[in-house]
Design an enzyme around this catalytic site. Structure first.
Site, PDB file in Angstrom:
ATOM      1  N   CYS A   2      -5.300  -6.878  -6.724  1.00 61.99           N
ATOM      2  CA  CYS A   2      -6.332  -7.411  -5.834  1.00 61.99           C
ATOM      3  C   CYS A   2      -5.721  -8.534  -5.006  1.00 61.99           C
ATOM      4  O   CYS A   2      -4.600  -8.959  -5.237  1.00 61.99           O
ATOM      5  CB  CYS A   2      -7.472  -7.993  -6.669  1.00 61.99           C
ATOM      6  SG  CYS A   2      -8.107  -6.853  -7.889  1.00 61.99           S
ATOM      7  N   ARG A  27      -3.972  -5.276  -0.349  1.00 67.78           N
ATOM      8  CA  ARG A  27      -3.786  -5.399  -1.812  1.00 67.78           C
ATOM      9  C   ARG A  27      -4.939  -4.788  -2.575  1.00 67.78           C
ATOM     10  O   ARG A  27      -4.905  -4.673  -3.794  1.00 67.78           O
ATOM     11  CB  ARG A  27      -3.628  -6.870  -2.199  1.00 67.78           C
ATOM     12  CG  ARG A  27      -2.368  -7.531  -1.706  1.00 67.78           C
ATOM     13  CD  ARG A  27      -2.314  -8.972  -2.149  1.00 67.78           C
ATOM     14  NE  ARG A  27      -2.195  -9.072  -3.581  1.00 67.78           N
ATOM     15  CZ  ARG A  27      -1.029  -9.065  -4.232  1.00 67.78           C
ATOM     16  NH1 ARG A  27       0.079  -8.939  -3.550  1.00 67.78           N
ATOM     17  NH2 ARG A  27      -0.971  -9.161  -5.524  1.00 67.78           N
ATOM     18  N   TRP A  74      -9.275  -4.336  -6.098  1.00 63.19           N
ATOM     19  CA  TRP A  74      -8.756  -2.994  -6.366  1.00 63.19           C
ATOM     20  C   TRP A  74      -9.202  -2.692  -7.796  1.00 63.19           C
ATOM     21  O   TRP A  74      -8.629  -3.231  -8.750  1.00 63.19           O
ATOM     22  CB  TRP A  74      -7.238  -2.989  -6.224  1.00 63.19           C
ATOM     23  CG  TRP A  74      -6.581  -1.716  -6.651  1.00 63.19           C
ATOM     24  CD1 TRP A  74      -5.779  -1.531  -7.732  1.00 63.19           C
ATOM     25  CD2 TRP A  74      -6.686  -0.433  -6.044  1.00 63.19           C
ATOM     26  NE1 TRP A  74      -5.379  -0.230  -7.842  1.00 63.19           N
ATOM     27  CE2 TRP A  74      -5.928   0.480  -6.816  1.00 63.19           C
ATOM     28  CE3 TRP A  74      -7.355   0.049  -4.927  1.00 63.19           C
ATOM     29  CZ2 TRP A  74      -5.822   1.827  -6.485  1.00 63.19           C
ATOM     30  CZ3 TRP A  74      -7.251   1.387  -4.612  1.00 63.19           C
ATOM     31  CH2 TRP A  74      -6.498   2.261  -5.387  1.00 63.19           C
ATOM     32  N   ASN A  98      -6.794 -11.595 -10.379  1.00 67.57           N
ATOM     33  CA  ASN A  98      -5.985 -10.393 -10.123  1.00 67.57           C
ATOM     34  C   ASN A  98      -5.207 -10.120 -11.398  1.00 67.57           C
ATOM     35  O   ASN A  98      -4.478 -10.976 -11.886  1.00 67.57           O
ATOM     36  CB  ASN A  98      -5.023 -10.631  -8.953  1.00 67.57           C
ATOM     37  CG  ASN A  98      -4.084  -9.441  -8.767  1.00 67.57           C
ATOM     38  OD1 ASN A  98      -4.453  -8.311  -9.073  1.00 67.57           O
ATOM     39  ND2 ASN A  98      -2.883  -9.700  -8.298  1.00 67.57           N
ATOM     40  N   GLY A  99      -5.399  -8.917 -11.978  1.00 67.54           N
ATOM     41  CA  GLY A  99      -4.672  -8.585 -13.201  1.00 67.54           C
ATOM     42  C   GLY A  99      -5.575  -7.818 -14.151  1.00 67.54           C
ATOM     43  O   GLY A  99      -6.630  -7.322 -13.757  1.00 67.54           O
ATOM     44  N   GLU A 481      11.769  11.678   0.129  1.00 70.19           N
ATOM     45  CA  GLU A 481      11.064  10.554   0.753  1.00 70.19           C
ATOM     46  C   GLU A 481      10.166  11.038   1.892  1.00 70.19           C
ATOM     47  O   GLU A 481       9.025  10.593   2.036  1.00 70.19           O
ATOM     48  CB  GLU A 481      12.082   9.515   1.247  1.00 70.19           C
ATOM     49  CG  GLU A 481      11.500   8.350   2.024  1.00 70.19           C
ATOM     50  CD  GLU A 481      10.448   7.543   1.254  1.00 70.19           C
ATOM     51  OE1 GLU A 481      10.335   7.721   0.028  1.00 70.19           O
ATOM     52  OE2 GLU A 481       9.719   6.776   1.912  1.00 70.19           O
ATOM     53  N   LYS A 485       6.168  10.394   2.000  1.00 67.84           N
ATOM     54  CA  LYS A 485       5.512   9.744   3.145  1.00 67.84           C
ATOM     55  C   LYS A 485       4.342  10.577   3.634  1.00 67.84           C
ATOM     56  O   LYS A 485       3.249  10.090   3.856  1.00 67.84           O
ATOM     57  CB  LYS A 485       6.512   9.529   4.279  1.00 67.84           C
ATOM     58  CG  LYS A 485       7.417   8.353   4.066  1.00 67.84           C
ATOM     59  CD  LYS A 485       6.708   7.052   4.290  1.00 67.84           C
ATOM     60  CE  LYS A 485       6.713   5.995   3.244  1.00 67.84           C
ATOM     61  NZ  LYS A 485       7.126   6.136   1.936  1.00 67.84           N
ATOM     62  N   GLU A 488       1.396  10.816   0.932  1.00 72.42           N
ATOM     63  CA  GLU A 488       0.651   9.600   0.566  1.00 72.42           C
ATOM     64  C   GLU A 488      -0.221   9.096   1.711  1.00 72.42           C
ATOM     65  O   GLU A 488      -1.182   8.367   1.464  1.00 72.42           O
ATOM     66  CB  GLU A 488       1.578   8.504   0.069  1.00 72.42           C
ATOM     67  CG  GLU A 488       2.505   7.898   1.073  1.00 72.42           C
ATOM     68  CD  GLU A 488       3.285   6.723   0.481  1.00 72.42           C
ATOM     69  OE1 GLU A 488       2.728   5.952  -0.313  1.00 72.42           O
ATOM     70  OE2 GLU A 488       4.454   6.573   0.816  1.00 72.42           O
ATOM     71  N   HIS A 504      15.263  29.365  -6.674  1.00 70.23           N
ATOM     72  CA  HIS A 504      14.785  29.176  -8.061  1.00 70.23           C
ATOM     73  C   HIS A 504      13.296  28.873  -8.091  1.00 70.23           C
ATOM     74  O   HIS A 504      12.796  28.289  -9.049  1.00 70.23           O
ATOM     75  CB  HIS A 504      15.589  28.042  -8.717  1.00 70.23           C
ATOM     76  CG  HIS A 504      17.060  28.302  -8.709  1.00 70.23           C
ATOM     77  ND1 HIS A 504      17.685  29.181  -9.567  1.00 70.23           N
ATOM     78  CD2 HIS A 504      18.038  27.851  -7.886  1.00 70.23           C
ATOM     79  CE1 HIS A 504      18.973  29.243  -9.297  1.00 70.23           C
ATOM     80  NE2 HIS A 504      19.228  28.442  -8.284  1.00 70.23           N
ATOM     81  N   LYS A 603      -0.679  -1.335  -2.582  1.00 69.43           N
ATOM     82  CA  LYS A 603       0.652  -1.653  -2.050  1.00 69.43           C
ATOM     83  C   LYS A 603       1.651  -1.931  -3.165  1.00 69.43           C
ATOM     84  O   LYS A 603       2.799  -1.559  -3.095  1.00 69.43           O
ATOM     85  CB  LYS A 603       0.574  -2.888  -1.131  1.00 69.43           C
ATOM     86  CG  LYS A 603       1.917  -3.305  -0.541  1.00 69.43           C
ATOM     87  CD  LYS A 603       2.532  -2.202   0.279  1.00 69.43           C
ATOM     88  CE  LYS A 603       3.946  -2.532   0.740  1.00 69.43           C
ATOM     89  NZ  LYS A 603       4.620  -1.346   1.336  1.00 69.43           N
TER      90      LYS A 603
HETATM   91  C1  AGP Z   1       5.922   4.034  -1.182  1.00 65.66           C
HETATM   92  O1  AGP Z   1       5.509   4.457   0.109  1.00 65.66           O
HETATM   93  C2  AGP Z   1       4.771   3.822  -2.123  1.00 65.66           C
HETATM   94  N1  AGP Z   1       3.843   2.897  -1.590  1.00 65.66           N
HETATM   95  C3  AGP Z   1       5.203   3.543  -3.550  1.00 65.66           C
HETATM   96  O2  AGP Z   1       5.838   4.721  -3.997  1.00 65.66           O
HETATM   97  C4  AGP Z   1       6.178   2.363  -3.786  1.00 65.66           C
HETATM   98  O3  AGP Z   1       7.450   2.671  -3.254  1.00 65.66           O
HETATM   99  C5  AGP Z   1       6.320   2.163  -5.306  1.00 65.66           C
HETATM  100  O4  AGP Z   1       5.060   1.836  -5.822  1.00 65.66           O
HETATM  101  C6  AGP Z   1       7.335   1.073  -5.680  1.00 65.66           C
HETATM  102  O5  AGP Z   1       6.909  -0.170  -5.192  1.00 65.66           O
HETATM  103  P1  AGP Z   1       7.954  -1.394  -5.157  1.00 65.66           P
HETATM  104  O6  AGP Z   1       9.090  -0.985  -4.265  1.00 65.66           O
HETATM  105  O7  AGP Z   1       7.174  -2.544  -4.616  1.00 65.66           O
HETATM  106  O8  AGP Z   1       8.430  -1.613  -6.565  1.00 65.66           O
END
Ligand code: AGP
Length: 608
Positions: A2, A27, A74, A98-99, A481, A485, A488, A504, A603
């Site tokens: 959060c 966040r 969150w 937050n936590g 990657e 992208k 997500e 395979h 994030k």
């Molecule tokens: C990447 O686009 C994602 N948001 C997610 O996979 C992110 O890379 C992952 O949670 C790791 O986060 P960090 O690099 O802050 O440790």
């Protein structure tokens, strides 16, 4: 996770906190709330939904006051709702958190048996009631300390007491808290962008620290009351770096920031004339690097894909064995750690719970730890023996972009340093590879000119329900990657695969119009890539080729053809990443998705 923020000073506290919440929306954003002291009493406004819902409510009330706290949520315990939104109130106390409080059920039972009424399903509410309970016997600060002694889990707290309107208190335990120190006013938040418009002198709290703020002072103590002296550091990020500066989304802005971010990450780390790297930037001397026999590269998500690229670089350049693993698996394995190993964690936020746990596991086994991280003073950096900072600036978009390409560059510099220390590479080769590195930001600017062709492609394929991303060798992690992208931010099912694996299984997916994004390097595997593409075409698949080759055979086979002028096979991974980020961005935007705050994602995953 959060977003939390607090303010005490001469400005209109509510305005400052609302402004800060908007900068923290990445966040968490399923509900939000604010509490402020006005005419010696606490006023609270909170609601489900985004900050704009809260703003409408707050603006409709005359408000002033010079101390306020705010929260953008969150959800972890209790669904998004008005009641579950923070702040949580008990008596004269207001709390944002937050936590995760792991023992909240037993604490709740105890408080209910003592007559406390709970109106929410959250774990946080127990904190407010505990402070209220202990305030009946102790001072405000002591009540907070007593409460913290009862809590198990992770928490960043900001607490208000209407009976102490000149104070604002924060507590850090495994969730980030940063304090802003200006003359006559103080800020406290989960992250720097929250108050960067007002203040750049910051202090990062450590676990177990409590900060007591008045508008004219700050004091940091631990749970035993011991004072901790900490001086503010100057954050050079300007407010604009944390704003969209004209782009439609943070993500697009951050895609275009990559040449600068990578350039800043390179600055001061390599020596072209001497054909060497600046070892102090890693903290490890050349001799220490020389002694390394095995490297564990560990991370989550996009940062894990950087690990996979790093594996190819390090093994190829330095001849050192590398084991890559996702942190959530690494932390639970029973690993026979080898002597002279190095554990290397990669994390943009420096707060990812699994990566932090994996790092601690390595430390418990006496393995030296290095982290490559983007956030100064974050938890992972403070747990590591050594830290190498990427200098990407704040990455606000949930989908990681500039942090990723900066991580690859950091690993490239590290691999060079390792190769030099182990005398695996001659000075001329080093000088050439460093020269390429210095050219990289400019080449990235060129690669970003693929924006328009990529947008045209996106317009034609954005309605496709599935995608396959294929590549070979060091580009295979870039296929992973590219797929991550897309999935997500556009919610399309997309898979990255090693092209050699086609037969395979994945080739069963290919049918008329099925889109396959293929990264093709003009290298020893080029002919194999051509064969793979022919197999796809013979099943009427749609081939989107991304390549540094202008060979006609490749172009003629491709339905769409994106050419990127390469540098070397290591840094081409950075260049190939850019059009894939743009492709994902434009497809998601064309589908009307919330690009910066994709559904279900946060994030930084600061809880397991
Ligand atoms: C990447 O686009 C994602 N948001 C997610 O996979 C992110 O890379 C992952 O949670 C790791 O986060 P960090 O690099 O802050 O440790």
């Amino acid at each position: 996770m959060c977003g939390i923020i607090g303010y005490i000073g001469e400005r209109n506290a509510v305005e400052v906190v609302l402004e800060g919440l908007k900068r923290l929306e990445y966040r968490g954003y399923d509900s939000a709330g604010i509490a402020y002291i006005c005419n010696s009493s606490i006023n609270t406004v909170k609601c489900k939904g985004k900050i704009r819902n809260l703003e409408a409510l707050v603006n409709s009330q005359i408000n002033s006051g010079q101390v306020a706290i705010g929260h953008t949520r969150w959800a972890t315990h209790g669904k998004p709702s008005d009641e579950n939104a923070h702040p949580h109130i008990s008596g004269s106390i207001a709390v944002v958190h937050n936590g995760i409080i792991e023992n909240y059920v037993e604490l709740k039972k105890e408080l209910v048996s003592e007559g406390y009424k709970f109106i929410s399903e959250t774990d946080t509410e127990v904190i407010a009631h505990l402070i209220d309970k202990y305030k009946k016997k102790y001072s405000f600060i002591e009540a907070i300390k007593q409460t913290c002694r009862r809590l198990k889990g992770s928490y960043a707290l900001v607490v208000l007491d209407e009976q102490e309107p000149d104070k604002l208190v924060g507590v850090r335990m495994e969730s980030p808290i940063v304090v802003g120190v200006n003359e006559g006013e103080k800020f406290i938040a989960s992250d720097v962008p929250a108050f960067l418009n007002y203040c750049r002198n910051v202090i990062f709290l450590d676990d177990g620290e409590i900060v007591i703020l008045t508008k004219d002072s700050y004091e940091i103590i631990d749970l035993n009351g011991k004072k901790h002296k900490k001086e503010p550091i100057l954050i050079t990020w300007t407010a604009s770096m944390a704003e969209k500066s004209g782009y439609k989304h943070f993500m697009l802005k951050e895609i275009y920031e990559q040449p600068r971010a990578v350039g800043d990450t390179i600055k001061g780390r390599v020596l072209v004339e001497e054909a060497d790297i600046v070892y102090e930037e890693f903290g490890l001397t050349s001799d220490e690097l020389k002694s390394i026999k095995k490297i564990y590269l560990v991370a989550c998500g996009t940062s894990y894909h950087a690990c996979l690229v790093g594996k190819y670089m390090i093994e190829d350049l330095a001849g050192v064995s590398v084991e890559t693993e996702i942190a959530s698996e690494f932390r639970y394995r029973k690993i026979p750690f080898e002597k002279n190993s190095l554990f290397l964690a990669i994390s943009q936020s420096g707060e990812t719970a699994d990566t932090l746990a994996a790092l601690k596991y390595a430390k418990e086994n006496k393995v030296k730890t290095l982290s490559i991280c983007n956030v100064l003073g974050s938890r992972i950096t403070r747990e590591s023996d050594y830290v190498f900072y990427t200098h990407s600036g704040p990455e606000i978009g949930v989908a990681s972009t500039k942090a990723f390409t900066s991580q690859i560059v950091a690993l490239y510099i590290f691999a060079l340093g390792l190769a030099i220390s182990k005398e695996k590479i001659n000075k001329n080769k080093v000088r050439l590879l460093i020269t390429h590195l210095m050219e990289l930001p400019k080449k990235m600017e060129e690669a970003l000119r693929s924006d328009r062709p990529v947008y045209q492609i996106a317009k034609e394929i954005y309605k496709k329900p599935n995608f396959l991303y294929l590549a070979r060798g060091i580009n295979y992690p870039i296929a992973l990657e590219g797929a991550l992208k897309l999935k997500e931010i556009s919610y399309i099912h997309a898979e990255g695969y090693a092209a050699g694996e086609m037969k395979h299984g994945p080739i069963a997916l290919v049918e008329d119009g099925f889109p396959v994004v293929f990264i093709v390097s003009e290298d020893s595997l080029f002919e194999k890539a051509i064969a793979n593409i022919e197999e796809i075409k013979s099943r009427d698949g749609l081939v989107i080729t991304l390549t540094n080759s202008r060979k006609a055979i490749l172009k003629n086979l491709s339905d769409y053809f994106i050419y990127i002028k390469g540098l070397n096979k290591y840094l081409n991974t950075v260049l190939f990443t850019l059009p894939l980020q743009l492709l994902a961005y434009y497809i998601a935007d064309l589908r009307g998705c919330d690009v910066d705050q994709p559904r279900n994602l946060a994030k930084s995953v600061t809880v397991e």
